[in-house]
Design an enzyme around this catalytic site. Structure first.
Site, PDB file in Angstrom:
ATOM      1  N   GLU A  56      38.015   4.369  -1.328  1.00 52.66           N
ATOM      2  CA  GLU A  56      37.606   4.549  -2.719  1.00 52.66           C
ATOM      3  C   GLU A  56      38.172   3.453  -3.604  1.00 52.66           C
ATOM      4  OE1 GLU A  56      38.986   6.609  -0.677  1.00 52.66           O
ATOM      5  OE2 GLU A  56      38.357   8.688  -0.933  1.00 52.66           O
ATOM      6  N   CYS A  79      41.779  11.408  -1.439  1.00 52.48           N
ATOM      7  CA  CYS A  79      43.139  11.924  -1.335  1.00 52.48           C
ATOM      8  C   CYS A  79      43.701  12.293  -2.710  1.00 52.48           C
ATOM      9  CB  CYS A  79      44.047  10.938  -0.612  1.00 52.48           C
ATOM     10  SG  CYS A  79      44.381   9.429  -1.530  1.00 52.48           S
ATOM     11  N   ALA A 158      31.185   3.074  35.150  1.00 55.79           N
ATOM     12  CA  ALA A 158      30.005   2.365  35.655  1.00 55.79           C
ATOM     13  C   ALA A 158      29.839   2.769  37.110  1.00 55.79           C
ATOM     14  CB  ALA A 158      30.202   0.859  35.538  1.00 55.79           C
ATOM     15  N   ARG A 211      35.291  -8.992  24.110  1.00 48.30           N
ATOM     16  CA  ARG A 211      35.019 -10.426  24.184  1.00 48.30           C
ATOM     17  C   ARG A 211      33.575 -10.727  23.826  1.00 48.30           C
ATOM     18  NH1 ARG A 211      38.106  -9.430  28.780  1.00 48.30           N
ATOM     19  NH2 ARG A 211      36.262  -9.319  30.089  1.00 48.30           N
ATOM     20  N   THR A 251      41.981   8.580  38.078  1.00 44.74           N
ATOM     21  CA  THR A 251      42.283   8.790  36.653  1.00 44.74           C
ATOM     22  C   THR A 251      41.206   9.651  36.010  1.00 44.74           C
ATOM     23  OG1 THR A 251      43.390   6.675  36.607  1.00 44.74           O
ATOM     24  CG2 THR A 251      42.752   7.584  34.479  1.00 44.74           C
ATOM     25  N   SER A 254      41.595  13.240  37.054  1.00 49.84           N
ATOM     26  CA  SER A 254      42.690  13.990  36.426  1.00 49.84           C
ATOM     27  C   SER A 254      42.298  14.433  35.010  1.00 49.84           C
ATOM     28  CB  SER A 254      44.013  13.218  36.463  1.00 49.84           C
ATOM     29  OG  SER A 254      43.997  12.206  35.495  1.00 49.84           O
TER      30      SER A 254
HETATM   31  C1  AOF Z   1      41.262   8.621   1.109  1.00 51.01           C
HETATM   32  N1  AOF Z   1      40.633   7.452   1.391  1.00 51.01           N
HETATM   33  O1  AOF Z   1      40.244   5.705   2.696  1.00 51.01           O
HETATM   34  C2  AOF Z   1      41.715   7.350   3.493  1.00 51.01           C
HETATM   35  C3  AOF Z   1      42.323   8.600   3.220  1.00 51.01           C
HETATM   36  O2  AOF Z   1      49.564   6.988   4.146  1.00 51.01           O
HETATM   37  P1  AOF Z   1      48.439   6.914   3.198  1.00 51.01           P
HETATM   38  O3  AOF Z   1      48.860   6.860   1.765  1.00 51.01           O
HETATM   39  O4  AOF Z   1      47.462   5.825   3.538  1.00 51.01           O
HETATM   40  O5  AOF Z   1      47.641   8.293   3.307  1.00 51.01           O
HETATM   41  C4  AOF Z   1      47.046   8.610   4.485  1.00 51.01           C
HETATM   42  C5  AOF Z   1      46.295   9.911   4.331  1.00 51.01           C
HETATM   43  O6  AOF Z   1      45.280   9.761   3.328  1.00 51.01           O
HETATM   44  C6  AOF Z   1      45.568  10.264   5.601  1.00 51.01           C
HETATM   45  O7  AOF Z   1      46.355  11.082   6.429  1.00 51.01           O
HETATM   46  C7  AOF Z   1      44.367  11.015   5.083  1.00 51.01           C
HETATM   47  O8  AOF Z   1      44.702  12.332   4.765  1.00 51.01           O
HETATM   48  C8  AOF Z   1      44.051  10.284   3.795  1.00 51.01           C
HETATM   49  N2  AOF Z   1      43.168   9.160   4.102  1.00 51.01           N
HETATM   50  N3  AOF Z   1      42.049   9.201   2.039  1.00 51.01           N
HETATM   51  O9  AOF Z   1      41.122   9.142   0.003  1.00 51.01           O
HETATM   52  C9  AOF Z   1      40.824   6.783   2.524  1.00 51.01           C
HETATM   53  N4  AOF Z   1      41.944   6.666   4.649  1.00 51.01           N
HETATM   54 ZN    ZN Z   2      43.072   7.816  -0.973  1.00 50.03          ZN
END
Ligand code: AOF
Ligand code: ZN
Length: 309
Positions: A56, A79, A158, A211, A251, A254
């Site tokens: 954002e 966030c 593959a 690559r 692998t 498992s």
């Molecule tokens: C957003 N926009 O592009 C992302 C978010 O350690 P920080 O401050 O970068 O916070 C990481 C947390 O923020 C992550 O765990 C997730 O909850 C949120 N990520 N939020 O608004 C973003 N990458």
């Molecule tokens: Zn954010």
């Protein structure tokens, strides 16, 4: 009902977000944000490599004053916490956006629901759950790491027409053709780490790098050396949210037996390797996974099995 234009711009945001997969370097999501006004995209951005800047704030910076009165399409709830960056929800309010369309809520407890509250309290109209399933799927590695302490696991193999992965034990064998090879390198670029077993490491000595031109990406190389569940928890603790398991047969077996996988990608060649060949793991019973896609890659066939509807 969700407007077609909302679906259209959220698809755009998802496409932008997906380009960041395998590049966050820690348990962080790759988010996509598209700012739209009067039917025109004003800015589009994803979370930066390494997890910053957030999508954002990158989109707001790109739009400048033009961010005013836009609708923001974000694949994950903006966030609400002060982390490495100030809260995106507040930045969106301060920039004067009119509306925010959100794909999925953030499972991280410091954010979960609080980003929506912050936007609404700031006078922004919020719509939730547009292309929610796709948005969750795009960040399944992040969701799994937060909720289950393990990365998203893809098993890739593959295999020849007669179910072999090598012409003879200890012999490195190129099974699939050029297009499949390019596909694999493209695929690798969306993973934080690539895992192989000890035998594959010794026989193939794979570089496990991406690559192809235009892609700069070095996934971490991991050699399986412990019971998997334990190892997966360790990998999540090291910030790996997307793991590609390239084999060999032991692998894969498992992982198949433990049930700790989310997706299977088979590249099937029409070549026959014959009796002396090394058998692939048994991929015939993939718990709960459904065929998601089948497509020809030159003379080979790509088959993807996953859990989305
Ligand atoms: C957003 N926009 O592009 C992302 C978010 O350690 P920080 O401050 O970068 O916070 C990481 C947390 O923020 C992550 O765990 C997730 O909850 C949120 N990520 N939020 O608004 C973003 N990458
Ligand atoms: Zn954010």
């Amino acid at each position: 009902m969700t407007a077609n234009s909302d679906i259209h711009y959220m698809r755009h945001a998802l496409a932008v977000a997906r380009r960041g997969l395998g590049r966050m370097g820690s348990v962080r999501p790759s988010v996509g944000c598209v700012l739209v006004k009067d039917g025109r995209v004003r800015a589009a951005a994803r979370t930066g490599d390494g997890g910053a800047p957030h999508a954002e704030s990158a989109a707001l910076a790109a739009a400048g004053e033009d961010a005013q009165d836009t609708t923001a399409y974000v694949t994950l709830e903006p966030c609400a916490h002060h982390g490495r960056t100030p809260p995106c929800a507040k930045a969106l309010v301060d920039a004067g956006i009119a509306r925010c369309v959100i794909g999925a809520l953030d499972p991280f407890e410091k954010v979960n629901g609080k980003g929506v509250e912050m936007l609404r309290a700031g006078g922004v109209a919020v719509d939730l759950g547009v292309l929610e399933e796709e948005c969750r799927a795009a960040n399944q590695g992040f969701f799994l790491a937060v909720r289950e302490n393990r990365p998203f696991v893809t098993l890739k193999c593959a295999v020849s027409a007669d179910g072999k992965i090598a012409a003879a034990p200890g012999e490195r064998t190129q099974i699939t053709g050029e297009l499949a090879h390019r596909y694999l390198h493209h695929l690798r670029s969306f993973y934080d780490a690539i895992l192989v077993g000890k035998t594959t490491m010794e026989v193939d000595q794979p570089q496990l790098t991406t690559r192809i031109e235009g892609y700069v990406h070095e996934a971490q190389r991991i050699v399986l050396d412990r019971p998997v569940q334990e190892m997966l928890e360790d990998l999540a603790a090291r910030g790996i949210t997307r793991l590609l398991v390239e084999g060999g047969a032991k692998t894969h077996t498992s992982f198949l037996e433990s049930g700790l996988y989310d997706e299977v990608i088979l590249l099937k060649s029409p070549k026959v390797l014959g009796e002396g060949g090394v058998d692939a793991a048994d991929f015939s019973n993939l718990k709960g996974l459904k065929s998601q896609k089948t497509r020809a890659l030159g003379e080979d066939l790509l088959a993807i099995y996953g859990c989305s509807a």
